[in-house]
Scaffold this motif. Structure first.
Motif, PDB file in Angstrom:
ATOM      1  N   GLN A  69       0.828  -1.210   0.000  1.00  0.00           N
ATOM      2  CA  GLN A  69       0.000   0.000   0.000  1.00  0.00           C
ATOM      3  C   GLN A  69       0.860   1.256   0.000  1.00  0.00           C
ATOM      4  O   GLN A  69       0.541   2.220  -0.695  1.00  0.00           O
ATOM      5  N   ARG A  70       1.956   1.258   0.742  1.00  0.00           N
ATOM      6  CA  ARG A  70       2.850   2.419   0.764  1.00  0.00           C
ATOM      7  C   ARG A  70       3.435   2.676  -0.618  1.00  0.00           C
ATOM      8  O   ARG A  70       3.493   3.818  -1.080  1.00  0.00           O
ATOM      9  N   LEU A  71       3.844   1.611  -1.318  1.00  0.00           N
ATOM     10  CA  LEU A  71       4.398   1.756  -2.658  1.00  0.00           C
ATOM     11  C   LEU A  71       3.339   2.281  -3.625  1.00  0.00           C
ATOM     12  O   LEU A  71       3.590   3.195  -4.413  1.00  0.00           O
ATOM     13  N   ARG A  72       2.136   1.724  -3.561  1.00  0.00           N
ATOM     14  CA  ARG A  72       1.047   2.142  -4.445  1.00  0.00           C
ATOM     15  C   ARG A  72       0.737   3.625  -4.258  1.00  0.00           C
ATOM     16  O   ARG A  72       0.591   4.382  -5.222  1.00  0.00           O
ATOM     17  N   TYR A  73       0.664   4.065  -2.999  1.00  0.00           N
ATOM     18  CA  TYR A  73       0.312   5.453  -2.754  1.00  0.00           C
ATOM     19  C   TYR A  73       1.466   6.407  -3.014  1.00  0.00           C
ATOM     20  O   TYR A  73       1.246   7.543  -3.419  1.00  0.00           O
ATOM     21  N   ALA A  74       2.698   5.961  -2.841  1.00  0.00           N
ATOM     22  CA  ALA A  74       3.848   6.800  -3.198  1.00  0.00           C
ATOM     23  C   ALA A  74       3.849   7.036  -4.702  1.00  0.00           C
ATOM     24  O   ALA A  74       4.098   8.152  -5.174  1.00  0.00           O
ATOM     25  N   THR A  75       3.545   5.999  -5.471  1.00  0.00           N
ATOM     26  CA  THR A  75       3.475   6.117  -6.925  1.00  0.00           C
ATOM     27  C   THR A  75       2.335   7.041  -7.335  1.00  0.00           C
ATOM     28  O   THR A  75       2.499   7.912  -8.198  1.00  0.00           O
ATOM     29  N   ALA A  76       1.175   6.882  -6.694  1.00  0.00           N
ATOM     30  CA  ALA A  76       0.024   7.740  -7.014  1.00  0.00           C
ATOM     31  C   ALA A  76       0.337   9.205  -6.713  1.00  0.00           C
ATOM     32  O   ALA A  76      -0.010  10.094  -7.483  1.00  0.00           O
ATOM     33  N   ARG A  77       1.026   9.439  -5.609  1.00  0.00           N
ATOM     34  CA  ARG A  77       1.377  10.811  -5.237  1.00  0.00           C
ATOM     35  C   ARG A  77       2.345  11.422  -6.262  1.00  0.00           C
ATOM     36  O   ARG A  77       2.171  12.552  -6.693  1.00  0.00           O
ATOM     37  N   LYS A  78       3.343  10.654  -6.667  1.00  0.00           N
ATOM     38  CA  LYS A  78       4.296  11.156  -7.664  1.00  0.00           C
ATOM     39  C   LYS A  78       3.614  11.411  -9.001  1.00  0.00           C
ATOM     40  O   LYS A  78       3.896  12.400  -9.681  1.00  0.00           O
ATOM     41  N   ASN A  79       2.705  10.528  -9.381  1.00  0.00           N
ATOM     42  CA  ASN A  79       1.966  10.726 -10.632  1.00  0.00           C
ATOM     43  C   ASN A  79       1.112  11.986 -10.562  1.00  0.00           C
ATOM     44  O   ASN A  79       1.029  12.750 -11.523  1.00  0.00           O
ATOM     45  N   ALA A  80       0.468  12.207  -9.421  1.00  0.00           N
ATOM     46  CA  ALA A  80      -0.370  13.397  -9.265  1.00  0.00           C
ATOM     47  C   ALA A  80       0.485  14.664  -9.361  1.00  0.00           C
ATOM     48  O   ALA A  80       0.103  15.628 -10.028  1.00  0.00           O
ATOM     49  N   ARG A  81       1.636  14.636  -8.722  1.00  0.00           N
ATOM     50  CA  ARG A  81       2.521  15.810  -8.792  1.00  0.00           C
ATOM     51  C   ARG A  81       3.016  16.047 -10.212  1.00  0.00           C
ATOM     52  O   ARG A  81       3.148  17.185 -10.657  1.00  0.00           O
ATOM     53  N   SER A  82       3.306  14.966 -10.949  1.00  0.00           N
ATOM     54  CA  SER A  82       3.805  15.129 -12.315  1.00  0.00           C
ATOM     55  C   SER A  82       2.729  15.717 -13.230  1.00  0.00           C
ATOM     56  O   SER A  82       3.060  16.358 -14.219  1.00  0.00           O
ATOM     57  N   ARG A  83       1.460  15.502 -12.872  1.00  0.00           N
ATOM     58  CA  ARG A  83       0.356  16.099 -13.653  1.00  0.00           C
ATOM     59  C   ARG A  83       0.058  17.527 -13.222  1.00  0.00           C
ATOM     60  O   ARG A  83      -0.772  18.191 -13.823  1.00  0.00           O
ATOM     61  N   GLY A  84       0.708  17.963 -12.138  1.00  0.00           N
ATOM     62  CA  GLY A  84       0.469  19.312 -11.654  1.00  0.00           C
ATOM     63  C   GLY A  84      -0.713  19.407 -10.699  1.00  0.00           C
ATOM     64  O   GLY A  84      -1.165  20.520 -10.401  1.00  0.00           O
ATOM     65  N   ASP A  85      -1.200  18.264 -10.215  1.00  0.00           N
ATOM     66  CA  ASP A  85      -2.299  18.293  -9.259  1.00  0.00           C
ATOM     67  C   ASP A  85      -1.839  18.969  -7.961  1.00  0.00           C
ATOM     68  O   ASP A  85      -0.691  18.837  -7.551  1.00  0.00           O
ATOM     69  N   VAL A  86      -2.723  19.701  -7.348  1.00  0.00           N
ATOM     70  CA  VAL A  86      -2.436  20.345  -6.069  1.00  0.00           C
ATOM     71  C   VAL A  86      -2.678  19.307  -4.974  1.00  0.00           C
ATOM     72  O   VAL A  86      -3.751  18.739  -4.879  1.00  0.00           O
TER      73      VAL A  86
END
Length: 84
Positions: A66-83
């Motif tokens: 779960q930590r890996l999945r959410y770390a990846t989701a967070r990085k993806n969101a940041r790369s899209r410019g999500d706040v």
């Protein structure tokens, strides 16, 4: 025969996690620990959003998966410019 003078064992309160620690609540929602609100803990969705409160006894640490999945989701969101 019971010991009438014995006091019931009191469960120790859960240890306070560091801010940002990933936790899973009783409904399997994963969130970052944000702080204490009265007797409850505040969790926030990893991708941002509205915090929710949980009873400390009703959460558990996130699994490594779960930590890996959410770390990846967070990085993806940041790369899209999500706040976040």
């Amino acid at each position: 025969m019971s010991d009438e003078n014995s006091t019931p064992k009191q469960q120790e309160p859960p240890r306070l996690p560091a801010t940002g620690t990933l936790l899973v609540d009783a409904q399997d929602r994963v969130g970052e620990f944000r702080g204490v609100m009265g007797s409850r803990w505040a969790l926030r969705p990893v991708r941002g959003g509205v915090e929710w409160e949980v009873e400390p006894e009703e959460v558990r640490p996130a699994t490594p998966e779960q930590r890996l999945r959410y770390a990846t989701a967070r990085k993806n969101a940041r790369s899209r410019g999500d706040v976040l």
